[in-house]
Write a protein that holds these residues in place. Sequence first.
Motif, PDB file in Angstrom:
ATOM      1  N   ASP A 145       7.231  87.263  -1.043  1.00 47.01           N
ATOM      2  CA  ASP A 145       7.179  85.807  -1.424  1.00 47.01           C
ATOM      3  C   ASP A 145       7.176  85.018  -0.298  1.00 47.01           C
ATOM      4  O   ASP A 145       7.982  85.487   0.777  1.00 47.01           O
ATOM      5  CB  ASP A 145       8.246  85.321  -2.387  1.00 47.01           C
ATOM      6  CG  ASP A 145       7.937  85.718  -3.851  1.00 47.01           C
ATOM      7  OD1 ASP A 145       6.804  86.217  -4.223  1.00 47.01           O
ATOM      8  OD2 ASP A 145       8.784  85.444  -4.591  1.00 47.01           O
ATOM      9  N   TYR A 146       6.499  84.172   0.018  1.00 47.87           N
ATOM     10  CA  TYR A 146       6.678  83.164   1.167  1.00 47.87           C
ATOM     11  C   TYR A 146       6.795  81.700   0.693  1.00 47.87           C
ATOM     12  O   TYR A 146       5.889  81.426  -0.218  1.00 47.87           O
ATOM     13  CB  TYR A 146       5.986  83.453   2.230  1.00 47.87           C
ATOM     14  CG  TYR A 146       4.247  83.517   1.732  1.00 47.87           C
ATOM     15  CD1 TYR A 146       3.603  82.145   2.303  1.00 47.87           C
ATOM     16  CD2 TYR A 146       3.548  84.307   1.195  1.00 47.87           C
ATOM     17  CE1 TYR A 146       2.308  81.789   1.871  1.00 47.87           C
ATOM     18  CE2 TYR A 146       2.265  84.302   0.863  1.00 47.87           C
ATOM     19  CZ  TYR A 146       1.540  83.116   1.258  1.00 47.87           C
ATOM     20  OH  TYR A 146       0.262  83.019   0.981  1.00 47.87           O
ATOM     21  N   ARG A 147       7.178  80.842   1.525  1.00 50.45           N
ATOM     22  CA  ARG A 147       7.221  79.535   1.382  1.00 50.45           C
ATOM     23  C   ARG A 147       7.266  78.853   2.613  1.00 50.45           C
ATOM     24  O   ARG A 147       7.869  79.264   3.644  1.00 50.45           O
ATOM     25  CB  ARG A 147       8.537  78.985   0.425  1.00 50.45           C
ATOM     26  CG  ARG A 147       9.786  79.425   0.951  1.00 50.45           C
ATOM     27  CD  ARG A 147      10.942  79.187   0.059  1.00 50.45           C
ATOM     28  NE  ARG A 147      12.320  79.298   0.553  1.00 50.45           N
ATOM     29  CZ  ARG A 147      13.402  79.331  -0.001  1.00 50.45           C
ATOM     30  NH1 ARG A 147      13.325  79.422  -1.548  1.00 50.45           N
ATOM     31  NH2 ARG A 147      14.451  79.602   0.356  1.00 50.45           N
ATOM     32  N   THR A 148       6.554  77.510   2.599  1.00 52.27           N
ATOM     33  CA  THR A 148       6.769  76.925   3.994  1.00 52.27           C
ATOM     34  C   THR A 148       7.328  75.587   4.121  1.00 52.27           C
ATOM     35  O   THR A 148       7.516  74.747   2.862  1.00 52.27           O
ATOM     36  CB  THR A 148       5.198  76.583   4.410  1.00 52.27           C
ATOM     37  OG1 THR A 148       4.587  75.936   3.431  1.00 52.27           O
ATOM     38  CG2 THR A 148       4.424  77.887   4.811  1.00 52.27           C
ATOM     39  N   SER A 149       7.701  75.126   5.180  1.00 54.13           N
ATOM     40  CA  SER A 149       8.350  73.725   4.991  1.00 54.13           C
ATOM     41  C   SER A 149       7.819  73.225   6.452  1.00 54.13           C
ATOM     42  O   SER A 149       7.550  73.662   7.409  1.00 54.13           O
ATOM     43  CB  SER A 149       9.991  73.907   5.473  1.00 54.13           C
ATOM     44  OG  SER A 149      10.599  72.315   5.635  1.00 54.13           O
ATOM     45  N   ASP A 171       9.639  80.771   5.452  1.00 53.31           N
ATOM     46  CA  ASP A 171      10.715  81.562   4.736  1.00 53.31           C
ATOM     47  C   ASP A 171       9.996  82.631   3.850  1.00 53.31           C
ATOM     48  O   ASP A 171       8.829  82.360   3.639  1.00 53.31           O
ATOM     49  CB  ASP A 171      11.460  80.758   3.601  1.00 53.31           C
ATOM     50  CG  ASP A 171      12.378  79.712   4.221  1.00 53.31           C
ATOM     51  OD1 ASP A 171      12.733  79.798   5.432  1.00 53.31           O
ATOM     52  OD2 ASP A 171      12.571  78.582   3.781  1.00 53.31           O
ATOM     53  N   SER A 205       5.717  74.471   0.048  1.00 53.64           N
ATOM     54  CA  SER A 205       5.015  75.081  -0.857  1.00 53.64           C
ATOM     55  C   SER A 205       5.597  76.591  -1.006  1.00 53.64           C
ATOM     56  O   SER A 205       6.490  76.967  -0.309  1.00 53.64           O
ATOM     57  CB  SER A 205       3.474  75.578  -0.369  1.00 53.64           C
ATOM     58  OG  SER A 205       3.641  76.048   0.962  1.00 53.64           O
ATOM     59  N   LEU A 206       5.516  77.008  -2.259  1.00 62.20           N
ATOM     60  CA  LEU A 206       5.882  78.198  -2.417  1.00 62.20           C
ATOM     61  C   LEU A 206       4.764  79.323  -3.064  1.00 62.20           C
ATOM     62  O   LEU A 206       4.082  78.832  -4.094  1.00 62.20           O
ATOM     63  CB  LEU A 206       7.031  78.092  -3.726  1.00 62.20           C
ATOM     64  CG  LEU A 206       7.432  79.444  -4.230  1.00 62.20           C
ATOM     65  CD1 LEU A 206       8.217  80.378  -3.214  1.00 62.20           C
ATOM     66  CD2 LEU A 206       8.447  79.449  -5.375  1.00 62.20           C
ATOM     67  N   VAL A 207       4.417  80.395  -2.457  1.00 59.18           N
ATOM     68  CA  VAL A 207       3.256  81.246  -2.556  1.00 59.18           C
ATOM     69  C   VAL A 207       3.912  82.639  -2.914  1.00 59.18           C
ATOM     70  O   VAL A 207       4.578  83.072  -2.126  1.00 59.18           O
ATOM     71  CB  VAL A 207       2.371  81.434  -1.574  1.00 59.18           C
ATOM     72  CG1 VAL A 207       1.032  81.919  -2.069  1.00 59.18           C
ATOM     73  CG2 VAL A 207       1.993  79.914  -1.319  1.00 59.18           C
ATOM     74  N   ALA A 236      -0.540  78.391  -5.320  1.00 56.34           N
ATOM     75  CA  ALA A 236      -0.099  79.796  -5.457  1.00 56.34           C
ATOM     76  C   ALA A 236      -1.272  80.718  -5.969  1.00 56.34           C
ATOM     77  O   ALA A 236      -1.980  80.231  -6.654  1.00 56.34           O
ATOM     78  CB  ALA A 236       1.223  79.817  -6.445  1.00 56.34           C
ATOM     79  N   TRP A 277      16.102  85.298   0.690  1.00 58.96           N
ATOM     80  CA  TRP A 277      15.275  84.510   1.472  1.00 58.96           C
ATOM     81  C   TRP A 277      15.800  84.530   2.913  1.00 58.96           C
ATOM     82  O   TRP A 277      16.740  84.429   3.187  1.00 58.96           O
ATOM     83  CB  TRP A 277      15.242  82.976   0.955  1.00 58.96           C
ATOM     84  CG  TRP A 277      14.403  83.116  -0.439  1.00 58.96           C
ATOM     85  CD1 TRP A 277      14.735  82.839  -1.437  1.00 58.96           C
ATOM     86  CD2 TRP A 277      12.996  82.855  -0.381  1.00 58.96           C
ATOM     87  NE1 TRP A 277      13.663  82.699  -2.602  1.00 58.96           N
ATOM     88  CE2 TRP A 277      12.590  82.767  -1.648  1.00 58.96           C
ATOM     89  CE3 TRP A 277      11.995  83.186   0.533  1.00 58.96           C
ATOM     90  CZ2 TRP A 277      11.498  82.665  -2.363  1.00 58.96           C
ATOM     91  CZ3 TRP A 277      10.660  82.966   0.006  1.00 58.96           C
ATOM     92  CH2 TRP A 277      10.450  82.942  -1.217  1.00 58.96           C
ATOM     93  N   ILE A 283      11.318  72.552   0.890  1.00 58.53           N
ATOM     94  CA  ILE A 283      10.156  73.597   0.832  1.00 58.53           C
ATOM     95  C   ILE A 283       8.930  72.663   0.317  1.00 58.53           C
ATOM     96  O   ILE A 283       8.685  71.833  -0.558  1.00 58.53           O
ATOM     97  CB  ILE A 283      10.535  74.546  -0.263  1.00 58.53           C
ATOM     98  CG1 ILE A 283      11.698  75.363   0.038  1.00 58.53           C
ATOM     99  CG2 ILE A 283       9.391  75.245  -0.618  1.00 58.53           C
ATOM    100  CD1 ILE A 283      12.082  76.304  -1.048  1.00 58.53           C
TER     101      ILE A 283
END
Length: 623
Positions: free
Chosen positions: A103-107, A62, A5-7, A36, A75, A3
């Motif tokens: 919630d979303y996160r990118t890879s 995600d 980032s997590l936002v 975030a 998720w 991951i």
Amino acid sequence: MRIASLVAVVGALAAPALAHADPTTIAARELPLGKARVAAAAQPAGRFDLLGLHWQGPGTVDVRTHALSGAWSKWQTADTDGNGRDRWRFGNPIWAGPSDRIDYRTSGRVLRLRAYYVWSPVEAVPLRTLSIAGSPQIIPRLGWAANEQIRGAPPRYAPALHFAVVHHTAGTNSYGPADSAAIVRGIEVYHVKGNGWNDIGYNFLVDRYGQVFEGRYGGMTRNVIGAHAGGFNTGSAGVSVIGDFSHSVPPPAALASLEKLLAWRLDLAHVDPLSSLTWISGGNSRFPTGSPVFLRAIAGHRDTGFTDCPGNALYALLPQIAHDVAAIGLPKLFEPQASGKLGGMVRIIGRLSSALPWTVIVVGPAGQAVTHSSGTGTQISFTWNSAGAPAGRYVWTIDAGADVRPASGQLSGGGGTVPPPPPPPPAILTGLLLAPPTISPNGDGYDETTTISYVLTAPATVTVSVADATGAVTALLVDHQREGARKQTLAFPGASALADGTYTVTVDAVGDGGHDVKLSAPLLVDRTLASVAVSPAAIQPGQTLTISFTLAKPALVTITISQADRQVATISQATMQAGPQTATWNGLLAENPVPPGAYTVIVTAKDDLGQISQPAAFQVNPP
């Protein structure tokens, strides 16, 4: 961790970016990347129930959704369907149920990210269904309240349908039967107003309860080009099962409806469900334009592009689904086609799923038959020397009896004249039927023998014989016997003495003018399955029904529950060994009790010879 980032997306929801008179609404928001921060989800009344993501870059996204009830979902990686545009990747719609934030996160490298929030309210309206010439019950667009005002262009059609592509929609599997129409409406709005497509991408959708929905507009029996598999939309039918089947298989009701739908739609196109083909890609990120791609007639979405769709669990079932589809609605006509042009040699061919009498007729511009041929068997082949045929419209037809969907096509070209053909000989013998065509003479009293019936339209001398797979005659039932013009019925108790195997029953009728007509029909003798019984004779939902039977040898066994000729549930499908066998059922479907009434257990055993089924009746009483 992969991951980057997590936002968290939290907060009050603003006014919609897009809206129309339909109660289904959609709103789009650009989502911040990296650090975030709080972002509005852009839906009225602080809610959405379907989410779509678009992103730029080779990375992945995600997401999880927060339900109005207060719980966060698991998720889930957004899966693209390969139909992106202008560097954007279009994620498949995710049904979340009533929710208020994500919630979303990118890879990896994600350059831009956009969310589409759809609110598609569930309406308590009875869903009306229709059936089209052998199709399963289908809820038409009017039934699920499609918004016909947002369609972007008239439908486009392919010259023919060659294969089907199976999808899943992703999102939760925890939805009720009344939610399904809302899910379909939400997908329609997301596909049109989010992805910019002309209409919903899929040709059909199937929910976990076995409900089938008409998808893209243009006619369910026509070769409508959808938007479900980039580069492979033309010539295919896209069928999506509503839910996420990455780890869990679709419920039996969904699988049964999926198989019935595929059997009907492929039969309409005369496609063998067990066949394969090489298809030329129209272009996507995995298969550039012009690439030859090997496909099965029932393919998974991942076979056509970079995607996990239709999920590992459903994808693993596709070979068995194809075998089940091939066994539905027999007999069938496969791959009918004509080659050559008028003025030269024209060849018309086809293939039947079993040996049957067939006829090929060519009708000319005057509306009369100009040539014809007939035969019996699985292979259809007719060559016509059309030298001198006058120019005009010629239509060829392959017919193999009332139980087989006929096929037809058009020829053109030619010039000159062609002599009229001789009139076809009289059909003094028709309607050969074995009831049943499969017997199991193993002493349990079910389908021990068969009855042969046929119709003479004129007096004739008749011979009825039975031959084994080598062509050797094993029984002569009628030997040159004079019979009148009427329906003839002949019991064949001696069938119980035949060894297991495939046989051919042939009726040979010679008319008074010397015209000789032969009709043949297949007979299967298979003692694999015996003594199907249920205990007790009546249950209440939650109680145990025990199904017992005996196998003479190993076989693939499918056990289903039906009511009024409609399949309700599939209890099991597995290869079982020889000997006594049992299975149980608790009268529940998706943890809900089935309605009271008369039901039937059907046990089907498939072995190297074919398949044989045996029913057993029971009652479900009110709880």
